[in-house]
Design an enzyme around this catalytic site. Structure first.
Site, PDB file in Angstrom:
ATOM      1  N   HIS A 186     129.091  -1.727  57.937  1.00 25.02           N
ATOM      2  CA  HIS A 186     128.167  -2.454  58.839  1.00 25.02           C
ATOM      3  C   HIS A 186     126.895  -2.892  57.816  1.00 25.02           C
ATOM      4  O   HIS A 186     126.894  -2.588  56.673  1.00 25.02           O
ATOM      5  CB  HIS A 186     127.756  -1.539  59.869  1.00 25.02           C
ATOM      6  CG  HIS A 186     126.912  -0.319  59.230  1.00 25.02           C
ATOM      7  ND1 HIS A 186     125.693  -0.260  58.845  1.00 25.02           N
ATOM      8  CD2 HIS A 186     127.395   0.970  58.849  1.00 25.02           C
ATOM      9  CE1 HIS A 186     125.295   0.946  58.417  1.00 25.02           C
ATOM     10  NE2 HIS A 186     126.298   1.650  58.529  1.00 25.02           N
ATOM     11  N   CYS A 202     129.322   6.125  57.010  1.00 23.32           N
ATOM     12  CA  CYS A 202     129.650   4.768  57.118  1.00 23.32           C
ATOM     13  C   CYS A 202     129.286   3.788  55.658  1.00 23.32           C
ATOM     14  O   CYS A 202     128.545   4.277  54.800  1.00 23.32           O
ATOM     15  CB  CYS A 202     128.769   3.916  58.123  1.00 23.32           C
ATOM     16  SG  CYS A 202     129.131   4.549  59.715  1.00 23.32           S
TER      17      CYS A 202
END
Length: 237
Positions: A186, A202
Site C-alpha cells: 500500500h 504491511c
C-alpha cells in the site's frame, strides 16, 4: 581571382575538411552499451517528475520530499535475472526492495518499508485484488494492541479513504490458499519510512510508486516475499 577560382578553392577546403572529419569518425571508439546506474543525488529543491504532485487524484497527492528518500530507493528499471515469470512481484525484505518482473530479465524496482521485527510475513501468495483509495480496517489483533484504533475497527466500518488513511492512495491485497493474509502492499505519505522496517507487517511504498504499480499489476498476479534471514524464525509462511 575569377569566381570559378574561388569556388575551386572553397571546394578543395570543404573536401579536405570532410576527409578530416571522416578520419575522426573512422578512428573513434564504438559507443559503449548503456548500463543501469543508480540515480544521482537529488539537487536541492528539485523533484523528479515521477515524484511530483498528483493534483488530479480524488485526494490530491503532494510531491514527495525526496530529501527523505535515499536515491537508491527511487523507482527505476533494472536488470533482474530471475526464474519467476513476468508479472510476478518479488519483495526482497532484507534489501527493502520490491521488484515487478518484466520480460527480458528486467524488472521495475521500488524502495519499500517493511514490517518491524515480530510482524514480518514471507512466502508465496497472490495479489487477489486491488483498490484505489481503500478503506482501512485494522485487524482485531492490532486493535487489541492499540485500543485507540477502536473507532476504525471492522465492526465500526473502518477508516474512510484519504491522505491520512494508512493504506494511502492504492492497496494490493495479498491472499494465500484462498484466504486473506491481512497483509497489503500500500501507499504511504511518510517518505522517511522507505528503506526501513517500520510498519506492522504491511509493505509500504511512496504514494506515487504504488499508483504506478497498481496500474501495472493484474489481479491474481503471483507474489513472492523473501524473508530476512536474521528474522526467519519470526516470519509467518
Amino acid at each position: 581571382m575569377s569566381v570559378g577560382g574561388t569556388l575551386t578553392r572553397r571546394s578543395l577546403f570543404v573536401g579536405a575538411t570532410a576527409i578530416l572529419l571522416s578520419g575522426c569518425a573512422a578512428t573513434a571508439r564504438p559507443t559503449p552499451k548503456p548500463v543501469v546506474v543508480e540515480p544521482p543525488p537529488p539537487v536541492k529543491g528539485s523533484v523528479p517528475a515521477m515524484y511530483q504532485a498528483m493534483p488530479n487524484e480524488p485526494f490530491p497527492i503532494p510531491e514527495v520530499n525526496v530529501s527523505e528518500v535515499d536515491p537508491k530507493f527511487w523507482r527505476q528499471e533494472v536488470d533482474y535475472p530471475t526464474q519467476e515469470r513476468p508479472g510476478t512481484i518479488i519483495v526482497d525484505t532484507p534489501a527493502k526492495y520490491l521488484y515487478h518482473v518484466l520480460p527480458g530479465q528486467r524488472a521495475m524496482r521500488y524502495g519499500i518499508g517493511v514490517g518491524r521485527e515480530g510482524f514480518a510475513w514471507s512466502g508465496r501468495a497472490v495479489v487477489a485484488y486491488k483498490r484505489k483509495w481503500p478503506r482501512w480496517t485494522p485487524p482485531d489483533e492490532m486493535v487489541a494492541r492499540q485500543p485507540k484504533l477502536e473507532p476504525y475497527s471492522i465492526k465500526n466500518g473502518g477508516m474512510g479513504p484519504g491522505l491520512k488513511n494508512p493504506l494511502g492512495a492504492r492497496a494490493l491485497y495479498i491472499h494465500k490458499d484462498g484466504k486473506d493474509t491481512l497483509y497489503r502492499i500500500h501507499g504511504s505519505p511518510e517518505a522517511r519510512s522507505i528503506g526501513k522496517a517500520v510498519s506492522s507487517g504491511c509493505i509500504r511504498m511512496l504514494n506515487q510508486d504504488v499508483v504506478y504499480l497498481h496500474d501495472q499489476v493484474r489481479d491474481g498476479s503471483p507474489i513472492v516475499v523473501i524473508p530476512d534471514p536474521s528474522k526467519a524464525h519470526l516470519a509467518k509462511s
